[in-house]
Enzyme design. Structure first.
Site, PDB file in Angstrom:
ATOM      1  N   SER A 176       0.799  -1.245  -0.103  1.00 34.60           N
ATOM      2  CA  SER A 176      -0.077  -0.147   0.001  1.00 34.60           C
ATOM      3  C   SER A 176       0.897   1.265  -0.048  1.00 34.60           C
ATOM      4  CB  SER A 176      -0.803  -0.093   1.110  1.00 34.60           C
ATOM      5  OG  SER A 176      -1.916   0.830   0.854  1.00 34.60           O
ATOM      6  N   HIS A 216      -7.815  -5.499   0.220  1.00 36.23           N
ATOM      7  CA  HIS A 216      -6.742  -4.832   0.587  1.00 36.23           C
ATOM      8  C   HIS A 216      -5.723  -5.473   1.284  1.00 36.23           C
ATOM      9  CE1 HIS A 216      -4.530  -1.170  -0.286  1.00 36.23           C
ATOM     10  NE2 HIS A 216      -4.474  -0.995   1.047  1.00 36.23           N
TER      11      HIS A 216
END
Length: 274
Positions: A116, A251
Site C-alpha cells: 500500500s 486490500h
C-alpha cells in the site's frame, strides 16, 4: 511453506552477541530479524499507519530469508519524532539511514517490498538510490497501490476526527480491528501515524523520470479497490521484466491468505540466495 523460528542475534566487531533489542536501540528506524548468512535480504516498507512488527514476524515464517523492516517517525521507538513533511523528506531520511548502515553494504542481493503506502515509499527509495549511483535492489515488489503517476483516492487526513478517519479507512480497505474502532485510547494511538502517512499521500506529486533498471513484481487482491488495471500501470516505471499477480482477497489479502502469499514471496526471493 514450513515456518521456523531463528535466533535473533548477530555478532558485533568485539565478538559479543548483539540482540535484536540492541540493534533496535542503535537503529530505531530499522527493525531486523535474525542475521542469516547466505540468505536473500528483504526490506519491508509498511502500509499507512502500519506496525512494523507485523512484517518482522515474517522472519519466523521465512527462515530462508533475512527480514528488515523500515520504521517511520511517530511510531514504536520513534514515537517522539516529528512526522516527515513530505514523501521526499521521508525518502531522503530513509535513504541516508540505509546507506549509513553497515548491514546494507553487504554484497548479497536484496529486495524491497512495500505494501500500500509502503509501495510508494519503496519505489521512491529505489529511485533515490538509482539517482545517487548506489546498488539497487535485485527485485522491487509493490503491493496494493496504484502506479505512482496515477491519481490516488484516500480519505481526507485533516477533515475527519480520529473515529471518522479510522471508520473511513476500515470501510475502504478493512484491516482495522473492531476493538480499535471501539476504543477511544486505541483510536488515538492508531490514528496519529495513519493520519501522518495519509497527509504524505495527499501531498505527493509524481516527478517523471527514466524507468528503473529493476525487475518489478506487482501484487494485489482481486476484491481490492485497487484494480488490476491500476496495478498494471506500474509497467511504465521499469525497463526490466514485470509480473502482475492477483490473489484472492481484498486490500489485506496478504493477511487473509498469508501462507500462499509467503510461498510466492519465497519463490521470488530464493533465486537471490547465495
Amino acid at each position: 511453506m514450513s515456518g521456523a523460528t531463528g535466533t535473533a542475534g548477530a555478532t558485533g566487531t568485539a565478538g559479543a552477541t548483539r540482540t535484536a533489542e540492541d540493534r533496535a536501540r542503535d537503529r530505531p528506524w530499522l527493525l531486523s530479524g535474525p542475521h542469516r548468512p547466505g540468505a536473500p535480504r528483504l526490506y519491508c516498507f509498511p502500509h499507512a499507519g502500519g506496525n512494523p512488527v507485523e512484517y518482522l514476524r515474517w522472519a519466523e515464517l521465512l527462515p530462508a530469508v533475512e527480514i528488515h523492516v523500515l520504521q517511520l517517525p511517530g511510531r514504536g521507538a520513534r514515537h517522539d519524532e516529528p512526522d516527515p513533511g513530505s514523501v521526499e523528506d521521508l525518502v531522503a531520511a530513509l535513504t541516508d539511514g540505509l546507506l549509513a548502515d553497515p548491514g546494507f553494504a553487504d554484497p548479497r542481493p536484496y529486495a524491497f517490498l512495500g505494501h500500500s503506502f509502503g509501495a510508494l515509499i519503496a519505489y521512491e527509495t529505489t529511485r533515490a538510490l538509482r539517482d545517487g549511483g548506489r546498488r539497487l535492489p535485485a527485485e522491487l515488489v509493490v503491493s496494493a497501490f496504484p502506479a505512482p503517476h496515477t491519481p490516488v483516492s484516500a480519505p481526507d487526513p485533516d477533515g475527519l476526527s480520529d473515529a471518522a478517519l479510522l471508520r473511513a479507512v476500515a470501510d475502504r480497505h478493512g484491516g482495522i480491528p473492531p476493538e480499535v474502532l471501539d476504543s477511544r485510547l486505541l483510536r488515538v494511538l492508531v490514528a496519529r501515524p495513519l493520519r501522518a502517512d495519509l497527509r504524505l499521500v495527499a501531498a505527493y506529486r509524481h516527478r517523471p523520470a527514466v524507468p528503473l533498471p529493476v525487475p518489478l513484481t506487482v501484487l494485489g487482491g482481486t476484491d481490492d479497490r485497487v484494480t488490476e488495471g491500476a496495478l498494471n500501470a506500474w509497467r511504465e516505471h521499469t525497463a526490466e521484466s514485470v509480473t502482475v499477480h492477483m490473489s484472492p482477497g481484498g486490500h489485506f489479502y496478504l493477511r487473509d491468505h498469508e501462507e500462499p502469499f509467503l510461498d510466492r514471496l519465497l519463490d521470488l526471493l530464493t533465486p537471490l540466495a547465495r
